[in-house]
Motif scaffolding. Sequence first.
Motif, mmCIF file in Angstrom:
data_model
loop_
_atom_site.group_PDB
_atom_site.id
_atom_site.type_symbol
_atom_site.label_atom_id
_atom_site.label_comp_id
_atom_site.label_asym_id
_atom_site.label_seq_id
_atom_site.Cartn_x
_atom_site.Cartn_y
_atom_site.Cartn_z
ATOM 1 N N ILE A 3 0.650 -1.220 -0.529
ATOM 2 C CA ILE A 3 0.102 0.474 0.565
ATOM 3 C C ILE A 3 0.791 0.944 0.226
ATOM 4 O O ILE A 3 0.988 2.510 -0.867
ATOM 5 N N GLN A 4 1.918 2.004 1.094
ATOM 6 C CA GLN A 4 2.654 2.494 0.875
ATOM 7 C C GLN A 4 3.274 2.720 -0.564
ATOM 8 O O GLN A 4 3.148 4.267 -1.464
ATOM 9 N N TYR A 5 3.751 1.880 -1.484
ATOM 10 C CA TYR A 5 4.367 1.679 -2.746
ATOM 11 C C TYR A 5 3.230 2.738 -3.811
ATOM 12 O O TYR A 5 3.264 3.576 -4.562
ATOM 13 N N ILE A 6 1.582 1.824 -3.717
ATOM 14 C CA ILE A 6 0.528 2.799 -4.428
ATOM 15 C C ILE A 6 0.432 3.970 -3.598
ATOM 16 O O ILE A 6 0.148 5.656 -4.799
ATOM 17 N N PHE A 7 1.141 4.659 -2.603
ATOM 18 C CA PHE A 7 0.607 5.830 -1.951
ATOM 19 C C PHE A 7 1.819 7.183 -2.771
ATOM 20 O O PHE A 7 1.489 7.910 -2.814
ATOM 21 N N GLU A 8 2.735 6.003 -2.693
ATOM 22 C CA GLU A 8 3.970 6.244 -3.506
ATOM 23 C C GLU A 8 3.939 7.213 -4.982
ATOM 24 O O GLU A 8 3.766 8.737 -5.306
ATOM 25 N N LEU A 9 3.184 6.026 -5.574
ATOM 26 C CA LEU A 9 3.433 6.520 -6.752
ATOM 27 C C LEU A 9 2.129 7.215 -7.251
ATOM 28 O O LEU A 9 2.373 7.881 -7.663
ATOM 29 N N ALA A 38 7.534 19.187 -14.201
ATOM 30 C CA ALA A 38 6.285 17.796 -13.286
ATOM 31 C C ALA A 38 7.412 16.950 -13.452
ATOM 32 O O ALA A 38 7.865 16.101 -11.776
ATOM 33 N N PHE A 39 8.853 16.769 -13.675
ATOM 34 C CA PHE A 39 9.544 15.668 -13.507
ATOM 35 C C PHE A 39 10.646 16.187 -12.088
ATOM 36 O O PHE A 39 10.512 15.059 -11.067
ATOM 37 N N ILE A 40 11.081 17.412 -11.792
ATOM 38 C CA ILE A 40 12.037 18.192 -10.696
ATOM 39 C C ILE A 40 10.349 18.065 -9.120
ATOM 40 O O ILE A 40 11.511 17.578 -9.111
ATOM 41 N N THR A 41 9.962 18.131 -9.449
ATOM 42 C CA THR A 41 8.636 18.725 -8.794
ATOM 43 C C THR A 41 8.724 17.228 -7.995
ATOM 44 O O THR A 41 8.536 16.888 -7.101
ATOM 45 N N ALA A 42 8.083 16.191 -9.486
ATOM 46 C CA ALA A 42 7.533 14.788 -8.963
ATOM 47 C C ALA A 42 8.410 14.258 -8.093
ATOM 48 O O ALA A 42 8.558 13.602 -7.264
ATOM 49 N N ILE A 43 10.209 14.615 -7.904
ATOM 50 C CA ILE A 43 11.140 13.437 -7.360
ATOM 51 C C ILE A 43 12.106 14.164 -7.055
ATOM 52 O O ILE A 43 13.255 14.009 -6.296
ATOM 53 N N GLY A 44 12.378 15.779 -7.070
ATOM 54 C CA GLY A 44 13.285 16.816 -5.979
ATOM 55 C C GLY A 44 13.258 15.615 -4.917
ATOM 56 O O GLY A 44 14.895 16.456 -4.110
ATOM 57 N N GLY A 46 12.428 13.342 -3.076
ATOM 58 C CA GLY A 46 13.107 12.725 -3.143
ATOM 59 C C GLY A 46 14.395 12.118 -2.130
ATOM 60 O O GLY A 46 15.301 11.622 -2.126
ATOM 61 N N THR A 47 15.067 12.736 -4.388
ATOM 62 C CA THR A 47 16.188 12.275 -4.812
ATOM 63 C C THR A 47 16.909 13.400 -3.523
ATOM 64 O O THR A 47 18.144 13.040 -3.261
ATOM 65 N N LEU A 48 16.341 14.848 -3.028
ATOM 66 C CA LEU A 48 17.547 15.540 -2.101
ATOM 67 C C LEU A 48 17.312 14.378 -0.341
ATOM 68 O O LEU A 48 18.517 14.310 -0.084
ATOM 69 N N ARG A 49 16.458 13.757 -0.489
ATOM 70 C CA ARG A 49 16.265 13.252 0.777
ATOM 71 C C ARG A 49 17.541 12.012 0.936
ATOM 72 O O ARG A 49 18.074 10.926 1.051
ATOM 73 N N ASP A 50 17.512 11.167 -0.135
ATOM 74 C CA ASP A 50 18.027 10.099 -0.532
ATOM 75 C C ASP A 50 18.914 10.105 -0.393
ATOM 76 O O ASP A 50 20.683 9.457 -0.465
ATOM 77 N N LEU A 58 18.863 5.471 -6.406
ATOM 78 C CA LEU A 58 17.741 6.462 -6.057
ATOM 79 C C LEU A 58 16.400 6.240 -6.553
ATOM 80 O O LEU A 58 16.152 5.435 -7.683
ATOM 81 N N VAL A 59 15.292 6.505 -6.434
ATOM 82 C CA VAL A 59 14.188 5.967 -6.054
ATOM 83 C C VAL A 59 13.948 5.617 -8.287
ATOM 84 O O VAL A 59 13.378 4.611 -8.833
ATOM 85 N N TRP A 60 14.228 7.412 -8.926
ATOM 86 C CA TRP A 60 13.524 6.698 -9.664
ATOM 87 C C TRP A 60 14.362 6.276 -10.701
ATOM 88 O O TRP A 60 14.199 6.267 -12.400
ATOM 89 N N ILE A 61 15.558 6.110 -11.067
ATOM 90 C CA ILE A 61 16.904 5.839 -11.278
ATOM 91 C C ILE A 61 16.440 3.176 -11.322
ATOM 92 O O ILE A 61 16.572 3.467 -12.405
ATOM 93 N N ASP A 62 16.004 3.661 -10.396
ATOM 94 C CA ASP A 62 15.657 1.941 -10.438
ATOM 95 C C ASP A 62 14.394 1.779 -10.436
ATOM 96 O O ASP A 62 13.974 0.247 -11.012
ATOM 97 N N ASP A 63 13.176 1.839 -10.859
ATOM 98 C CA ASP A 63 11.706 1.753 -10.992
ATOM 99 C C ASP A 63 11.123 2.882 -11.602
ATOM 100 O O ASP A 63 10.565 4.149 -10.892
ATOM 101 N N MET A 64 10.793 2.191 -12.837
ATOM 102 C CA MET A 64 10.476 2.808 -14.053
ATOM 103 C C MET A 64 9.063 3.243 -13.954
ATOM 104 O O MET A 64 8.336 3.808 -14.097
#
Lengths: 202, 202, 202
Positions: A3-9, A38-44, A46-50, A58-64
């Motif tokens: 469920i967390q994963y669905i929330f994240e997407l 759109a990309f920056i807003t969505a992944i910025g 999480g990227t800073l956190r990681d 990084l989440v977006w590099i590993d998970d299409m």
Amino acid sequence: MEIQYIFELFGTVVFAISGALAADERQKHDWFGIAFFAFITAIGGGTLRDLCLNSYPLVWIDDMNVIYAVLAGILLAGLFYKYFSRLRTTFMLFDTLGIALFTIVGLEKAQSLGVNNFIAVIMGMFTAVFGGVLRDVLINKTPTIFVEEIYATACIIGGICYLILDSFGVDRNINFIVSGSIIAVIRIITVKFNLSLPKFYK
Amino acid sequence: MEIQYIFELFGTVVFAISGALAADERQKHDWFGIAFFAFITAIGGGTLRDLCLNSYPLVWIDDMNVIYAVLAGILLAGLFYKYFSRLRTTFMLFDTLGIALFTIVGLEKAQSLGVNNFIAVIMGMFTAVFGGVLRDVLINKTPTIFVEEIYATACIIGGICYLILDSFGVDRNINFIVSGSIIAVIRIITVKFNLSLPKFYK
Amino acid sequence: MEIQYIFELFGTVVFAISGALAADERQKHDWFGIAFFAFITAIGGGTLRDLCLNSYPLVWIDDMNVIYAVLAGILLAGLFYKYFSRLRTTFMLFDTLGIALFTIVGLEKAQSLGVNNFIAVIMGMFTAVFGGVLRDVLINKTPTIFVEEIYATACIIGGICYLILDSFGVDRNINFIVSGSIIAVIRIITVKFNLSLPKFYK
């Protein structure tokens, strides 16, 4: 985890929509510019956190799927743009949903990497707000979190709430929904009634 | 190590104060905004250094004392704000103390991670100036290091001085104080007499 | 590998030149400011790529030749500045050469780190454009990639072209030159004829 994963997407989709809409507030962009925002807003965030927590890949590099979620958000923004009669309100709602979801997603991620509670709350807030900060800095706009509204503070309150409920043994999924809702409700109420924190310097 | 650590915490406090004061130069912020700026100013430079050098965990994530130092700086700025009769001068003094301390702290950290002397000086300068750069970019102000004053250059000169004295076997703590003082003195003199580097393009 | 390395250093020189020239478009900087902008422009994109891909040590920290290439670029900009009769055109040419080289350098680096093709193209584009984005953000200018011109899109097209040719077994060095040239040609044609992508919102 499922469920967390669905929330994240889902958070990624709504943040991508908010990014695509926000960009347009300022100037007419071509499709690449919109996609980039759109990309920056969505992944910025999480990227800073990681980056801060040394969590690779990084989440977006590993998970299409994250990339697909961003593309879905862009598509939705493009398709339904003309049906959004009041753009600012629509943007605000997607953005609010995004920060509510991402605060808790980010907090849980940070916790799973073993940081203390204080840092976990900060990381939840970073995850939620930093994509928007990056987007605003890139278009030379003063980021929302620095203007008069209650924004990051709502994320922090929601994060603290999550930790408190968690310490009482509340189920993670229920806690996610409750604490996320608190963030959204605080944000909506403060915007609606134009509330703000006291100024630091009197 | 003990004294370096005290220098680092002290530098964090003064940078947090300078961040809290700098934010107010531009616009009235609420307490969250001020806290955020104080935080960014105090930990931004060290974070960039550690990201570049792959040094984890980041100082402020691992050591709550750094967080307490930031909070102390915010508190001091809030308490004594009205007693600072000439805000710009006060800000300048705290900022100068901050860059003097952080240049040497950052240089020593980089050295301990095994980089060459050139990179160590660059990292010292980054540690000192990048928190302020981030803060200024976030409030849409042109960063101090890009205006006419001698700022980052003072950090570089102090860093080179540290390396030279170090090669002569000067005690680390004495070297810290001497080289840090050189940075502060250069900065204060150049501001007082309005000195600047020659323009690149004639 | 040998030739790729020469391309990378050459790209660093031309980006440093473009950074030194771009800074001057806005305001008169001292030599430190110019050096800083040249440095940021030349190494910013690769640094972001390597941070995202967890590739350490960063190129410029490990390899002094990259630093020398930046210094050479600064020197060339300073020496030949007065002979560049039409600054904007000169800047544009160096910048175009830079993005063409760095897109492919960045893509190949990302591929060697094992990411999928989509991310490799994104990383190539980041490597090419992000140094300039950082530079522009620091001087409060709206980054070129967000204005009306075709810029990052040219990098993406060139990157896709590289992958297609690569899948047909084309020699890497030849592919580098062909795909890089496509980027440069697209960029030059679109600037010359003032072409732009369609707006996202009609």
